[in-house]
Design an enzyme around this catalytic site. Structure first.
Site, PDB file in Angstrom:
ATOM      1  N   ASP A   1       0.862  -1.185   0.000  1.00 37.82           N
ATOM      2  CA  ASP A   1       0.000   0.000   0.000  1.00 37.82           C
ATOM      3  C   ASP A   1       0.898   1.234   0.000  1.00 37.82           C
ATOM      4  O   ASP A   1       2.031   1.192   0.493  1.00 37.82           O
ATOM      5  CB  ASP A   1      -0.908   0.009   1.238  1.00 37.82           C
ATOM      6  CG  ASP A   1      -2.108   0.933   1.059  1.00 37.82           C
ATOM      7  OD1 ASP A   1      -3.248   0.432   1.029  1.00 37.82           O
ATOM      8  OD2 ASP A   1      -1.913   2.171   0.945  1.00 37.82           O
TER       9      ASP A   1
ATOM     10  N   ASP B   1     -13.831  -7.699 -12.823  1.00 36.42           N
ATOM     11  CA  ASP B   1     -15.218  -7.297 -12.496  1.00 36.42           C
ATOM     12  C   ASP B   1     -15.507  -5.864 -12.945  1.00 36.42           C
ATOM     13  O   ASP B   1     -16.657  -5.460 -13.049  1.00 36.42           O
ATOM     14  CB  ASP B   1     -15.412  -7.411 -10.974  1.00 36.42           C
ATOM     15  CG  ASP B   1     -16.847  -7.170 -10.533  1.00 36.42           C
ATOM     16  OD1 ASP B   1     -17.762  -7.757 -11.149  1.00 36.42           O
ATOM     17  OD2 ASP B   1     -17.056  -6.399  -9.582  1.00 36.42           O
TER      18      ASP B   1
ATOM     19  N   GLU C   1     -17.968   0.674 -19.153  1.00 37.92           N
ATOM     20  CA  GLU C   1     -19.006  -0.269 -18.749  1.00 37.92           C
ATOM     21  C   GLU C   1     -20.338   0.171 -19.331  1.00 37.92           C
ATOM     22  O   GLU C   1     -20.591   1.380 -19.407  1.00 37.92           O
ATOM     23  CB  GLU C   1     -19.094  -0.322 -17.215  1.00 37.92           C
ATOM     24  CG  GLU C   1     -17.828  -0.885 -16.587  1.00 37.92           C
ATOM     25  CD  GLU C   1     -17.867  -0.937 -15.059  1.00 37.92           C
ATOM     26  OE1 GLU C   1     -18.886  -0.532 -14.468  1.00 37.92           O
ATOM     27  OE2 GLU C   1     -16.874  -1.389 -14.470  1.00 37.92           O
TER      28      GLU C   1
ATOM     29  N   HIS D   1     -19.385  -5.923 -12.931  1.00 35.88           N
ATOM     30  CA  HIS D   1     -19.269  -4.997 -11.796  1.00 35.88           C
ATOM     31  C   HIS D   1     -20.255  -5.351 -10.678  1.00 35.88           C
ATOM     32  O   HIS D   1     -21.052  -4.512 -10.215  1.00 35.88           O
ATOM     33  CB  HIS D   1     -19.503  -3.547 -12.252  1.00 35.88           C
ATOM     34  CG  HIS D   1     -18.884  -2.548 -11.322  1.00 35.88           C
ATOM     35  ND1 HIS D   1     -18.411  -1.333 -11.746  1.00 35.88           N
ATOM     36  CD2 HIS D   1     -18.646  -2.585  -9.985  1.00 35.88           C
ATOM     37  CE1 HIS D   1     -17.928  -0.673 -10.726  1.00 35.88           C
ATOM     38  NE2 HIS D   1     -18.050  -1.407  -9.644  1.00 35.88           N
ATOM     39  N   ILE D   2     -20.186  -6.629 -10.270  1.00 36.67           N
ATOM     40  CA  ILE D   2     -21.128  -7.109  -9.250  1.00 36.67           C
ATOM     41  C   ILE D   2     -20.424  -7.454  -7.946  1.00 36.67           C
ATOM     42  O   ILE D   2     -21.021  -8.077  -7.071  1.00 36.67           O
ATOM     43  CB  ILE D   2     -21.920  -8.350  -9.740  1.00 36.67           C
ATOM     44  CG1 ILE D   2     -20.946  -9.380 -10.307  1.00 36.67           C
ATOM     45  CG2 ILE D   2     -22.988  -7.967 -10.741  1.00 36.67           C
ATOM     46  CD1 ILE D   2     -21.523 -10.748 -10.503  1.00 36.67           C
TER      47      ILE D   2
HETATM   48  P1  NAI Z   1     -10.066   2.156   0.449  1.00 36.71           P
HETATM   49  O1  NAI Z   1      -9.978   3.559   0.080  1.00 36.71           O
HETATM   50  O2  NAI Z   1     -10.442   1.730   1.816  1.00 36.71           O
HETATM   51  O3  NAI Z   1      -8.654   1.455   0.121  1.00 36.71           O
HETATM   52  C1  NAI Z   1      -7.871   1.762  -0.978  1.00 36.71           C
HETATM   53  C2  NAI Z   1      -6.420   1.536  -0.584  1.00 36.71           C
HETATM   54  O4  NAI Z   1      -5.623   1.562  -1.741  1.00 36.71           O
HETATM   55  C3  NAI Z   1      -5.877   2.627   0.326  1.00 36.71           C
HETATM   56  O5  NAI Z   1      -5.288   2.031   1.465  1.00 36.71           O
HETATM   57  C4  NAI Z   1      -4.848   3.361  -0.529  1.00 36.71           C
HETATM   58  O6  NAI Z   1      -3.781   3.877   0.210  1.00 36.71           O
HETATM   59  C5  NAI Z   1      -4.427   2.256  -1.449  1.00 36.71           C
HETATM   60  N1  NAI Z   1      -3.859   2.708  -2.721  1.00 36.71           N
HETATM   61  C6  NAI Z   1      -4.334   3.619  -3.573  1.00 36.71           C
HETATM   62  N2  NAI Z   1      -3.577   3.703  -4.669  1.00 36.71           N
HETATM   63  C7  NAI Z   1      -2.578   2.808  -4.510  1.00 36.71           C
HETATM   64  C8  NAI Z   1      -1.477   2.423  -5.312  1.00 36.71           C
HETATM   65  N3  NAI Z   1      -1.285   2.961  -6.489  1.00 36.71           N
HETATM   66  N4  NAI Z   1      -0.643   1.488  -4.822  1.00 36.71           N
HETATM   67  C9  NAI Z   1      -0.860   0.922  -3.611  1.00 36.71           C
HETATM   68  N5  NAI Z   1      -1.891   1.240  -2.815  1.00 36.71           N
HETATM   69  C10 NAI Z   1      -2.754   2.173  -3.271  1.00 36.71           C
HETATM   70  O7  NAI Z   1     -11.051   1.502  -0.606  1.00 36.71           O
HETATM   71  P2  NAI Z   1     -11.900   0.155  -0.480  1.00 36.71           P
HETATM   72  O8  NAI Z   1     -13.203   0.425   0.163  1.00 36.71           O
HETATM   73  O9  NAI Z   1     -11.055  -0.924   0.059  1.00 36.71           O
HETATM   74  O10 NAI Z   1     -12.187  -0.138  -2.020  1.00 36.71           O
HETATM   75  C11 NAI Z   1     -11.146  -0.539  -2.891  1.00 36.71           C
HETATM   76  C12 NAI Z   1     -11.590  -0.461  -4.329  1.00 36.71           C
HETATM   77  O11 NAI Z   1     -12.667  -1.346  -4.573  1.00 36.71           O
HETATM   78  C13 NAI Z   1     -12.077   0.926  -4.746  1.00 36.71           C
HETATM   79  O12 NAI Z   1     -11.515   1.252  -6.002  1.00 36.71           O
HETATM   80  C14 NAI Z   1     -13.571   0.748  -4.900  1.00 36.71           C
HETATM   81  O13 NAI Z   1     -14.101   1.630  -5.865  1.00 36.71           O
HETATM   82  C15 NAI Z   1     -13.664  -0.686  -5.352  1.00 36.71           C
HETATM   83  N6  NAI Z   1     -14.962  -1.328  -5.118  1.00 36.71           N
HETATM   84  C16 NAI Z   1     -15.448  -2.157  -6.089  1.00 36.71           C
HETATM   85  C17 NAI Z   1     -16.654  -2.799  -5.929  1.00 36.71           C
HETATM   86  C18 NAI Z   1     -17.165  -3.723  -6.978  1.00 36.71           C
HETATM   87  O14 NAI Z   1     -18.380  -3.886  -7.094  1.00 36.71           O
HETATM   88  N7  NAI Z   1     -16.316  -4.357  -7.734  1.00 36.71           N
HETATM   89  C19 NAI Z   1     -17.472  -2.581  -4.747  1.00 36.71           C
HETATM   90  C20 NAI Z   1     -16.828  -1.757  -3.739  1.00 36.71           C
HETATM   91  C21 NAI Z   1     -15.618  -1.152  -3.964  1.00 36.71           C
END
Ligand code: NAI
Length: 628
Positions: free
Chosen positions: A400, A483, A488, A511-512
């Site tokens: 991270d 996903d 999309e 995207h689910i």
């Molecule tokens: P979060 O904000 O809690 O965690 C993201 C982490 O990534 C942070 O710790 C940040 O420091 C780190 N980060 C950012 N850029 C980075 C990089 N280039 N290298 C290393 N670390 C990096 O977000 P959360 O809630 O964990 O969500 C993660 C992702 O999942 C988001 O992009 C969100 O949009 C996506 N998501 C997708 C869903 C889906 O249906 N597929 C549903 C919910 C979230």
């Protein structure tokens, strides 16, 4: 002119009909319990709607009840816990205006008096029926000489009181309206906090969803500054029914639309709305916000808030809340399933089976136990995935940008290179910040171990799909699960176009990752709670755009909320106003961000409207609200 309040008891002062409750007690051992209780309820409703004479209804109900004196003790105890919410919070009103408040009930003094006198109502201001008991303590009838046991008894009783002043009746039943009909009251408030009777509503001068509403109209409100039923909520885009339920329970007026709204329509509708709930489709633009005169909060019933102009909201003093971790678990479960699927080459096997090919082989199929999982982005999702994966026996590493608390035995890698050199499976969980566009391209795929698997459940723009395709076709990657995509489809009718279609051992999902019933339910529960907390206490923890303030709840104090443009000296001006009005400050909290300052001030009970006006007129004030 003196104001008198004539207040009904059953379903008004208390949430329930006392005789129904008495039935539940007295018939608790009866075999005919269900039928009898149903019958009692039907008779009550029929009488309330004005469909049966009161005496008839009473005689019939008492017969079915078979109640005794000792049951009344239990009844009173139960009723104490069933006082209408708005009556309970306005206890001060009853004490302060005890001389002008009468309880007028077709119920019975035996249970009405012990309840209402607790709130400061005078015992001799209670007019109700009384029971007749036999020598064994059985209820065998009622005092037939009591005027309240007769038809139109309430009106006749009021006539005897000869009140000189403005008389308001608050009740839920037809007999309450009869007082007004007889010309003995000036106003009839149909009280709907507990029950709504159409026939009664039609006759009302005013519908009062709570006692707050009556007090607000009469400028006597104390417990809360603004009746909650006047707070209008608009929920768009099929938000989970749980949200509607909890916002209604809070006393708000909730309007629900299954579709979204375009900018023009929303800009029109938003004018009267205090709380707006949307999902990802509805755009909250500068134009919408410009019209949002009463808007206090926006609830994004999803994770992302790109659809909302957060700055425009801030400038208008509108707090935005979302549900950042309501679907975390859902994404994690899918990631776990996909890791297993990819290492067992399930996408290929299932495709072959559908084409009629039986390809039974253990070649290149692996357990996940003991394999190394590399998580990129150790946020909400990444960290929870690490816990579950470790529980399944994987060895987990993460990378991270910022230092995070590593859960369990997870190891932090200092660089992407270090992580990619170790991991058998790489799973992306970074956020969608601009600098992450095409973050995972040719160079990083090259650094992945030969035969490793790749998962992206984060954002589409993060991965260079051409590079991914090359690595899948060359066999450098054993498989991938994707996903999220840079482009999309907007809806389920549009076709999905991607260069990943048809690739070997590749799981594609629309995207689910976070789309489960549980996640929807969590969101429907989480967001309203954040908003209700903000409205009631001013706490902004979990707001996307507001400075974060977590506040204590207070007793016997007023809480004032002041939002202003972030310019120097506002707090000093506010405190000058408090000093000028000799107000004692119990607590004060200030937080700012680049755009706004947010001040919460708790003050002693007494304050004057002039102080409120002064605070409102401080230059650069965006919004001012008395919370309680
Ligand atoms: P979060 O904000 O809690 O965690 C993201 C982490 O990534 C942070 O710790 C940040 O420091 C780190 N980060 C950012 N850029 C980075 C990089 N280039 N290298 C290393 N670390 C990096 O977000 P959360 O809630 O964990 O969500 C993660 C992702 O999942 C988001 O992009 C969100 O949009 C996506 N998501 C997708 C869903 C889906 O249906 N597929 C549903 C919910 C979230």
């Amino acid at each position: 002119m003196k104001k008198y309040f004539i207040i009904d008891f059953d379903s008004t002062f208390t949430k329930v009909e006392a005789l129904d409750l008495l039935g539940e007690i007295s018939l608790s051992d009866s075999r005919q319990r269900t039928e009898r209780l149903q019958k009692i309820k039907e008779i009550t409703d029929h009488g309330m709607d004005g469909g049966m004479s009161f005496r008839d209804s009473l005689t019939k109900r008492l017969k079915l009840l078979e109640a005794r004196k000792e049951h009344l003790v239990e009844l009173v105890a139960l009723l104490k816990a069933r006082i209408s919410k708005s009556f309970h919070r306005n206890e001060e009103f009853f004490r302060e205006h005890a001389d002008n408040i009468y309880i007028l009930s077709n119920g019975f003094k035996e249970f009405v008096v012990p309840i209402v006198t607790q709130y400061g109502v005078k015992a001799d201001h209670v007019y109700a029926n009384s029971f007749k008991f036999d020598h064994q303590g059985r209820i065998v009838g009622f005092d037939e000489d009591n005027i309240l046991s007769r038809n139109n008894g309430k009106a006749r009783q009021i006539e005897r009181l000869k009140l000189k002043g403005e008389v308001s009746v608050i009740g839920d039943g037809y007999t309450d309206y009869e007082i007004k009909e007889a010309g003995l009251a000036h106003k009839f408030y149909a009280f709907t906090e507990n029950v709504t009777r159409e026939k009664v509503l039609k006759k009302a001068d005013h519908v009062a969803p709570s006692l707050d509403e009556v007090l607000y109209i009469n400028k006597m409100n104390k417990a809360i500054s603004y009746p909650k039923n006047r707070i209008k909520v608009l929920l768009l885009e099929n938000i989970h029914p749980m949200a509607e339920r909890s916002l209604k329970e809070e006393g708000y007026q909730v309007e629900v639309h299954s579709d979204g709204m375009d900018e023009d329509e929303l800009a029109e509708q938003v004018k009267t709305v205090s709380i707006l709930g949307i999902r990802s489709k509805t755009q909250i633009t500068e134009k919408v916000i410009a019209n949002a005169r009463r808007l206090l909060a926006v609830g994004a019933f999803c994770i992302g808030t790109n659809q909302i102009d957060l700055q425009a909201c801030l400038r208008k003093g509108v707090a935005v809340f979302n549900a950042p971790f309501s679907n975390t678990r859902s994404v994690v479960e899918l990631a776990i399933a996909e890791i297993i699927m990819l290492l067992r080459k399930i996408p290929e096997r299932t495709k072959e089976m559908h084409a009629g090919t039986w390809h039974k082989s253990a070649k290149a199929s692996f357990e996940i136990r003991g394999k190394k999982l590399g998580i990129v982005g150790y946020g909400n999702i990444g960290s929870q995935l690490s816990v579950l994966a470790e529980n399944l026996g994987m060895e987990v590493y993460y990378y991270d940008l910022v230092e995070k608390l590593a859960l369990g035995n997870v190891r932090r890698c200092q660089s992407m290179d270090e992580l990619l050199a170790i991991a058998d499976v790489v799973s992306l969980h970074v956020d969608g910040r601009k600098s992450n566009t095409n973050f995972f391209g040719r160079d990083l795929f090259m650094k992945m171990k030969e035969g490793s698997a790749f998962i992206n459940l984060s954002r589409g723009l993060v991965v260079d799909l051409e590079a991914l395709k090359e690595n899948l076709e060359s066999g450098h990657l054993v498989g991938a699960a994707i996903d999220v995509f840079p482009q999309e489809p907007q809806n389920n009718q549009e076709q999905f176009v991607s260069l990943l279609r048809g690739l070997p051992n590749t799981l594609l999902t629309p995207h689910i990752g976070g789309s489960t019933q549980e996640a929807q339910e969590n969101i429907g529960d989480f967001v309203p709670n954040q908003i209700i907390q903000y409205i009631n206490t001013g706490s902004t923890s979990n707001s996307v755009n507001f400075p974060q303030v977590l506040l204590p709840t207070l007793q016997n104090a007023h809480r004032l909320m002041h939002i202003h443009h972030n310019v120097p000296g506002i707090l000093a001006k506010m405190n000058q106003d408090f000093a000028k009005h000799q107000i004692n400050i119990v607590g004060q909290y200030l937080k700012t961000n680049e755009t706004i300052g947010y001040v919460i001030t708790d003050i002693d009970k007494k304050y004057h409207q002039r102080m409120i006006d002064d605070l409102k007129s401080i230059e650069d004030t965006i919004r001012f609200r008395v919370l309680y």
